[in-house]
Each structure stands twice: as C-alpha cells, then as structure tokens.
Design a protein around this motif. Structure first.
Motif, PDB file in Angstrom:
ATOM      1  N   THR A 154       0.815  -1.226   0.000  1.00  0.00           N
ATOM      2  CA  THR A 154       0.000   0.000   0.000  1.00  0.00           C
ATOM      3  C   THR A 154       0.843   1.269   0.000  1.00  0.00           C
ATOM      4  O   THR A 154       0.292   2.360   0.143  1.00  0.00           O
ATOM      5  N   GLY A 155       2.145   1.173  -0.166  1.00  0.00           N
ATOM      6  CA  GLY A 155       2.980   2.370  -0.196  1.00  0.00           C
ATOM      7  C   GLY A 155       4.442   2.020  -0.055  1.00  0.00           C
ATOM      8  O   GLY A 155       4.798   0.926   0.411  1.00  0.00           O
ATOM      9  N   GLY A 275      -1.441   6.119   2.517  1.00  0.00           N
ATOM     10  CA  GLY A 275      -0.197   5.553   1.995  1.00  0.00           C
ATOM     11  C   GLY A 275       0.496   6.473   1.017  1.00  0.00           C
ATOM     12  O   GLY A 275       1.733   6.536   0.976  1.00  0.00           O
ATOM     13  N   ALA A 276      -0.276   7.219   0.229  1.00  0.00           N
ATOM     14  CA  ALA A 276       0.321   8.175  -0.701  1.00  0.00           C
ATOM     15  C   ALA A 276       1.077   9.264   0.051  1.00  0.00           C
ATOM     16  O   ALA A 276       2.172   9.677  -0.355  1.00  0.00           O
ATOM     17  N   TYR A 277       0.506   9.704   1.156  1.00  0.00           N
ATOM     18  CA  TYR A 277       1.104  10.821   1.897  1.00  0.00           C
ATOM     19  C   TYR A 277       2.324  10.406   2.710  1.00  0.00           C
ATOM     20  O   TYR A 277       3.300  11.167   2.803  1.00  0.00           O
ATOM     21  N   ILE A 282       8.248  10.767   3.817  1.00  0.00           N
ATOM     22  CA  ILE A 282       9.559  10.270   4.241  1.00  0.00           C
ATOM     23  C   ILE A 282      10.684  10.741   3.316  1.00  0.00           C
ATOM     24  O   ILE A 282      11.661  11.329   3.797  1.00  0.00           O
ATOM     25  N   PRO A 283      10.615  10.542   1.996  1.00  0.00           N
ATOM     26  CA  PRO A 283      11.719  11.062   1.175  1.00  0.00           C
ATOM     27  C   PRO A 283      11.824  12.579   1.214  1.00  0.00           C
ATOM     28  O   PRO A 283      12.935  13.129   1.181  1.00  0.00           O
ATOM     29  N   TRP A 284      10.678  13.275   1.311  1.00  0.00           N
ATOM     30  CA  TRP A 284      10.723  14.739   1.364  1.00  0.00           C
ATOM     31  C   TRP A 284      11.464  15.205   2.613  1.00  0.00           C
ATOM     32  O   TRP A 284      12.375  16.044   2.546  1.00  0.00           O
ATOM     33  N   TYR A 371       1.378  12.169  -5.715  1.00  0.00           N
ATOM     34  CA  TYR A 371       1.371  10.708  -5.635  1.00  0.00           C
ATOM     35  C   TYR A 371      -0.059  10.168  -5.660  1.00  0.00           C
ATOM     36  O   TYR A 371      -0.345   9.165  -6.315  1.00  0.00           O
ATOM     37  N   TRP A 372      -0.946  10.803  -4.908  1.00  0.00           N
ATOM     38  CA  TRP A 372      -2.333  10.345  -4.847  1.00  0.00           C
ATOM     39  C   TRP A 372      -3.001  10.463  -6.213  1.00  0.00           C
ATOM     40  O   TRP A 372      -3.612   9.504  -6.699  1.00  0.00           O
TER      41      TRP A 372
END
Length: 386
Positions: A154-155, A275-277, A282-284, A371-372
């Motif tokens: 889911t992500g 999951g999109a958020y 995390i990478p941001w 992403y969403w």
C-alpha cells in the motif's frame, strides 16, 4: 444499568440534528509496527499516517503506532505475515529472497546519478513516484511476493542519498581497501567489493553498536538516519558523495492480507490515500533534513565532513554504469529472477517521467497530492490485494 445494556448504548449510532453519527465505539484500531525509535523522522511520519487513516476513513479506522516496541526491522516481515501487527514498516532489502523483484527495482536507484543536477535534492521523491507506479500497475511478480508473505502493498518510501559514515577518514580508493562497510543492499555490497572493502550485513538497529565497537569501519547510510538510529554518536568522519543512491526498498505501510481483506472498500481506499502521503513525507523530510544533520555533525559534534577524491568519484560513476547491467544477472543467478533486464527496461521511462513530474514540487503536501492523483487514487480498492 446492566453491562449488556451499556454496551448496546455505546455501540448504537447517535442522532444529532437528524443525522446519524457513528459512535467512537464502532471504530476499529489497527496496529502499526515500526523499527525506528520514538521521535525519529519515520516514527513521526507513521503517526501522521495514522492521523490520515482516521481522517480519510471518517473515523471508521484508527491506527496505533508502535515505534521500536512491537517489532524491530528484522522481525517486521514475519510479524506482518503472522498478524503480530496489522501494518508494518517493511525494509524489503533485509529479506532479499522473499522480495527479490521489489529489491531488484530498489537497488537500481544508483542510476539517479545519471540525471545530474536536474534532480539534485529530489532524487528520492522521483524514484518513489516511479517505483510506486511500477509496482502497483506493472509488477505482478512483486504482488505475488507480498502475497506469499500474507501481505498487501500500500505504499513505499526512500531515504535521501547514501553516504560513508565512518570511524576514520575514508575518502580515496586506497583508503577504502580492507575496510568493513555496513551495507543495506547488494548494490552497495558490490560497490564495496569493487574497491577491495568487505560488506557486512547488519540491521539498522545494530549499526550503532557495530560502529562503536569496531565491528565495522563505516556505515553506508543517509545523513538523517545518523540521528534517527543514533549512529551519529559513533561517527567521526562522513564522506558525502559516495557511494550515492537512495535506499528505496521500504514498503512502509505493508498490511497483513487478512486484515486488509476484512476492511470495506472505503476503508481500504482511506489506507491507500494515507499511503500516498507517508510515501511522500519520508523522502521529502529526508532530503530536507540532510543539510541540517550534516551541519550539526560538523559544527556541534566535531565530525569531519569530507568530499571523496576525484578518482573515487569517477570510479564510482563507472561502477554504476556497469552495475546497471550486472543487477539483472545477479538477481537471476542468486534469486531466480528471470525477467530482470526486461523490468529495468520498462522501469526506465517511468522514472524519466517522474524526474520531470517532481521538478517543480515545492512542498511535502504537494508531493503527497501528486502521488495520490497520479498513482494511488487509480488503485482499485475493491480488487487490490483481494
């Protein structure tokens, strides 16, 4: 009032102003195990994920986060599989044979070096957008691997760039020879071996002690994880520009399959939306925090921050070019992945698209929306993982 009557009252819908509102007693709580300690960037992101699941499900679902208390990184795969946690922060690279197709794609992240300055500081955000899209819609083998472990994807998330974090200066080809390097993926293990170093496989939870006690000379890891895992306390020297690449083997919200299938379509959609958020956060955050961690290391802790010698930088780029051809062969010989070259060929244009998509993104929230809209909202919650 008898207990049975009280329970009946609590579980009954309340009517306010003619509208039926579900009681808090009806909400279902899911457990989320994360191997990072409380206060770390990823633990904070996990709590934000929990808040969004509750928001997007209109209170039908809540999530209880267990940072480094329910399962550590080495326990997470089996823990999700066996239902010890409903959701887990999985680091698939720790389990190379179980998630071979996912890991092959994640290990190819060193190719980000080929995009140069156009993606600097957003490497992880581009790679995760591409990886999420490819896994959801083009990698049946990835989903089969998750299913075999009783999990649903889911992500996924990534770090910022990986660096050499050492107990002595390591900036040249000569200084790398004979060193013991903690490596979290076979691409970095191959890089180490190319320069005469010895890769050592350790969980992130074990790395501080290994570096402090001299079991390893360096840890190949991102700057924010120096703080997240406490490794900064055992570090004396950081070389910022090698080996490079991001850690992308992190399906951070994998869900127990039985739990997933017990939810409604709306509840599964809420988890995908959250999951999109978290996949964006995390990478941001990792990229944003990198400079601050390096500044603290240098100015407050007296850690020497180096750049690699020109020879080592050029040799590393040569390694990456060659390794893009080696990865598929390595995964076929080691894990039986027969279509690795085809997967990487299919993945490349997806990555190129995402390099363009993230260039003008200015905030974490904007990245989550991207992403969403581009990926997660297109997943059919009525069939995915069912």
């Amino acid at each position: 009032m008898p207990v049975t009557s009280l329970v009946r009252v609590l579980s009954t819908s309340l009517v306010v102003g003619g509208m039926a509102l579900s009681s808090v007693a009806d909400a279902r709580t899911l457990s989320y195990a994360i191997g990072y300690p409380p206060g770390s960037d990823s633990a904070k992101a996990a709590q934000n994920y929990a808040d969004r699941v509750e928001k997007f499900s209109d209170g039908e679902l809540s999530v209880k986060v267990y940072p480094l208390s329910l399962l550590n990184f080495a326990e997470t795969s089996a823990g999700i599989r066996d239902g010890m946690a409903d959701i887990g922060y999985l680091l698939s690279a720790y389990f190379p044979s179980e998630y071979a197709h996912t890991n092959l794609l994640a290990e190819a992240a060193m190719q980000l070096q080929f995009f140069g300055d156009e993606i600097q500081g957003k490497e992880g955000t581009a790679y995760i957008g591409a990886l999420a899209e490819y896994i959801f819609f083009q990698c049946e083998e990835c989903h089969s691997e998750f299913e075999a472990q009783n999990q649903v994807f889911t992500g996924i998330a990534s770090s910022s760039n990986y660096m050499l974090n050492c107990s002595e200066p390591v900036t040249t080809v000569e200084e790398l020879k004979g060193k013991r390097l903690r490596a979290a993926g076979s691409q970095w293990s191959r890089w180490a071996q190319t320069f005469g170093a010895s890769p050592v496989t350790l969980s992130g939870n074990e790395t501080f002690e290994a570096l402090e006690q001299g079991v390893v000379d360096c840890a190949i890891i991102s700057a924010p994880d120096l703080e997240n895992l406490g490794i900064i306390e055992a570090t004396t020297d950081i070389t910022i520009d090698v080996p490079g690449g991001v850690f992308a083997g992190a399906p951070i919200s994998n869900t127990n399959r039985s739990t997933w299938q017990s939810l409604t379509d709306n509840q599964r959609t809420a988890m995908l939306h959250a999951g999109a958020y978290i996949s964006a956060e995390i990478p941001w955050v990792y990229h944003q925090r990198e400079a601050a961690v390096l500044e603290r290391a240098r100015d407050e802790m007296g850690i020497e921050v180096h750049t690699a010698s020109k020879e080592l930088q050029e040799a590393t780029r040569a390694f990456v070019r060659k390794d893009m051809e080696v990865i598929s062969q390595f995964y076929e010989e080691t894990y039986g992945v027969t279509n690795g070259a085809e997967m990487l060929e299919e993945f490349r244009p997806v990555l190129e698209k995402w390099v363009e998509l993230v260039k003008d993104v200015d905030s974490q929230e904007e990245l989550g929306e991207l992403y969403w809209n581009e990926v997660f909202s297109k997943v059919d919650a009525s069939t995915h993982g069912m």
